[in-house]
Design an enzyme around this catalytic site. Structure first.
Site, PDB file in Angstrom:
ATOM      1  N   ASP A 163      34.334  61.984  29.166  1.00 25.89           N
ATOM      2  CA  ASP A 163      33.054  61.496  28.634  1.00 25.89           C
ATOM      3  C   ASP A 163      31.919  61.585  29.653  1.00 25.89           C
ATOM      4  O   ASP A 163      30.780  61.237  29.343  1.00 25.89           O
ATOM      5  CB  ASP A 163      33.205  60.044  28.164  1.00 25.89           C
ATOM      6  CG  ASP A 163      34.122  59.942  26.951  1.00 25.89           C
ATOM      7  OD1 ASP A 163      34.185  60.919  26.172  1.00 25.89           O
ATOM      8  OD2 ASP A 163      34.782  58.901  26.790  1.00 25.89           O
ATOM      9  N   LYS A 218      35.157  50.452  26.453  1.00 25.27           N
ATOM     10  CA  LYS A 218      35.200  50.734  25.007  1.00 25.27           C
ATOM     11  C   LYS A 218      36.625  51.050  24.553  1.00 25.27           C
ATOM     12  O   LYS A 218      37.091  50.523  23.534  1.00 25.27           O
ATOM     13  CB  LYS A 218      34.245  51.889  24.688  1.00 25.27           C
ATOM     14  CG  LYS A 218      34.137  52.238  23.210  1.00 25.27           C
ATOM     15  CD  LYS A 218      32.785  52.821  22.869  1.00 25.27           C
ATOM     16  CE  LYS A 218      32.587  54.226  23.398  1.00 25.27           C
ATOM     17  NZ  LYS A 218      33.375  55.235  22.663  1.00 25.27           N
TER      18      LYS A 218
HETATM   19  C1  S3P Z   1      39.132  57.885  24.040  1.00 22.67           C
HETATM   20  C2  S3P Z   1      39.599  59.129  24.355  1.00 22.67           C
HETATM   21  C3  S3P Z   1      38.716  60.293  24.595  1.00 22.67           C
HETATM   22  C4  S3P Z   1      37.272  59.887  24.842  1.00 22.67           C
HETATM   23  C5  S3P Z   1      36.807  58.818  23.906  1.00 22.67           C
HETATM   24  C6  S3P Z   1      37.682  57.589  23.999  1.00 22.67           C
HETATM   25  C7  S3P Z   1      40.102  56.824  23.778  1.00 22.67           C
HETATM   26  O1  S3P Z   1      38.797  61.129  23.472  1.00 22.67           O
HETATM   27  O2  S3P Z   1      36.423  61.007  24.722  1.00 22.67           O
HETATM   28  O3  S3P Z   1      35.468  58.442  24.199  1.00 22.67           O
HETATM   29  O4  S3P Z   1      39.712  55.635  23.775  1.00 22.67           O
HETATM   30  O5  S3P Z   1      41.274  57.132  23.569  1.00 22.67           O
HETATM   31  P1  S3P Z   1      39.987  62.226  23.342  1.00 22.67           P
HETATM   32  O6  S3P Z   1      41.213  61.528  23.681  1.00 22.67           O
HETATM   33  O7  S3P Z   1      39.995  62.726  21.950  1.00 22.67           O
HETATM   34  O8  S3P Z   1      39.609  63.279  24.338  1.00 22.67           O
END
Ligand code: S3P
Length: 441
Positions: free
Chosen positions: A323, A26
């Site tokens: 996550d 993702k």
């Molecule tokens: C992500 C960073 C994470 C993660 C999210 C995806 C990203 O969040 O929880 O599902 O793609 O940069 P944070 O960087 O705010 O912790």
């Protein structure tokens, strides 16, 4: 998301078996669409996650002028070049996706256009100030709802200044938003992160030809980006999402007589904290066929039923498995003894308050849990949890999938109030789990 609710029950399962793939990563999928839209030329993306969250990013980049189409398995993006995005005619609705909202805010901050951004009820509760505050330094003007929440308006800077900032939270989203803003600022953007977080933005910017350097700085990193590079279209292969594979790996580890191979998952070391932790607990979890694909390490994981011991997960590991705590907590519920998962303050601002919701998920199914400050304590007995409960998922895909794995591995079925949000990150999850031997109905 306006889809009708999809309640589901997970019945106890035995002997999961199979060799499968999971949908594309993702984080990398969002970035691939955004960066390709900012490059000159046509980028081909293979393995893009076609989940709701990423489709929101595709729709937003189209609304800003990029040409994006799905073409027989791969996606093609015709970029507009840095600074070339056009003012959108309507509100940008980022659905359930914090990553889409935060990263796009960074891009919009240094385009001289006006836009309004919103999201679903979950995203409208999540904090945006963590990006709007540092982004204001480039000259952008944001108006948010009380508490720094969406909807918000964004007036991008006309003559953007580069940002020099030390992150207050370990967040790849905030880091990426600031770097994306830096692309269209004159001069050098410098971002220091106190702890290393996933570096897909840095890797992909280099892949597109940006002048970016990453240096160790204490326990974290200093990232330097030269402004206004010409990003050149560059094809991308998206690996399978390790955060999606996690549910299959843990299910195989918890359900007797199981053995499941997940092929082609991303193994970037800033994403593999869960695999490390599961191995510390005694899980039979190995990786084969390791290789580099599209600039990211990739491999196949093989997971089999294992007897688990409890674990103490240090707070420093959180960014590499941020996550994965809900599904790790499900694994800890099966382990013998008290597991302590430390430093989980950031879980409170995910798609739901994941700290409270994970504790509630377990407690509803006969597992003893405690929250102490920002730590989650799971008191396992070494046996399969009782189950039999009803879980509220609070519009959170990862809680829904964790609850279904719990029900598959518990003694009695677990009911889940709504599984529709699984489509944000893992379309086809229920069918895939059932193909391995789960009984999700
Ligand atoms: C992500 C960073 C994470 C993660 C999210 C995806 C990203 O969040 O929880 O599902 O793609 O940069 P944070 O960087 O705010 O912790």
């Amino acid at each position: 998301m306006s889809a009708p609710r999809r309640p589901l029950t997970a019945h106890p399962a035995t002997a999961l078996a199979g060799r499968v793939q999971v949908p594309g990563d993702k984080s990398i999928s969002h970035r691939a669409l955004m960066f390709a839209a900012l490059a000159i030329g046509q980028t081909r993306i293979e393995g893009l996650l076609e989940g709701e969250d990423v489709l929101r990013t595709a729709a937003a980049m189209r609304a800003l002028g990029a040409r994006i189409e799905s073409a027989g398995g791969a996606w093609r993006v015709q970029g507009v070049g840095i600074g070339g995005l056009a003012e959108p005619e309507d509100v940008l609705d980022m659905g359930n996706s914090g990553t889409a909202a935060r990263l796009l805010t960074g891009i919009l901050a240094t385009h001289p256009i006006f836009s309004v951004m919103t999201g679903d009820a979950s995203l409208r509760r999540r904090p945006m100030r963590r990006v709007t505050e540092p982004l204001s330094a480039c000259g952008a003007i944001f108006h948010t709802r009380a508490g720094g929440r969406l909807p918000m308006s964004i007036e991008g800077a006309r003559d953007p200044l580069p940002i020099d900032h030390r992150l207050q939270v370990a967040s790849a989203q905030v880091k990426s938003a600031l770097l994306l803003a830096g692309l269209n600022a004159r001069g050098t953007t410098r971002i220091e992160e106190p702890a290393a977080t996933r570096d897909h933005t840095e890797n992909m910017l280099a892949h597109f030809g940006a002048d970016i350097t990453v240096e160790a700085a204490g326990a974290g990193r200093m990232i330097t980006l030269a402004g206004q590079p010409e990003l050149r279209a560059a094809d991308i292969v998206v690996p399978g999402d390790p955060s999606s594979a996690a549910f299959l790996q843990v299910a195989a580890i918890l359900i007797p007589d199981s053995r499941v191979t997940v092929q082609g998952i991303g193994l970037n070391p800033l994403r593999t904290g869960l695999m490390l932790t599961l191995r510390e607990m005694g899980a039979a979890l190995s990786v084969t066929n390791e290789r580099i694909e599209g600039g990211e390490p990739v491999g196949d994981s093989v997971a089999g039923f294992s007897t688990l011991s409890c674990v103490d997960v240090p707070a420093e590991r959180a960014p590499s498995m941020i996550d994965e705590y809900p599904i790790l907590a499900v694994a800890c519920a099966h382990a013998c003894g008290t597991s302590r998962l430390r430093g989980l303050a950031e879980l409170r601002v995910k798609e739901s308050d994941r700290l409270e919701a994970t504790a509630a998920l377990l407690a509803a199914n006969g597992v003893s849990v405690t929250i102490e400050g920002d730590d989650l304590l799971v008191h396992g007995t070494g046996e399969a949890p009782e189950g039999g409960g009803m879980v509220s998922t609070h519009m959170d895909h990862r809680l829904a999938m964790s609850a279904l794995v719990l029900g598959s591995s518990a003694r009695r079925p677990v009911q889940v109030d709504d599984t529709a949000f699984i489509d944000t990150s893992f379309p086809g999850f229920v069918a895939l789990m059932n193909s391995l031997g789960c009984k999700l109905a």
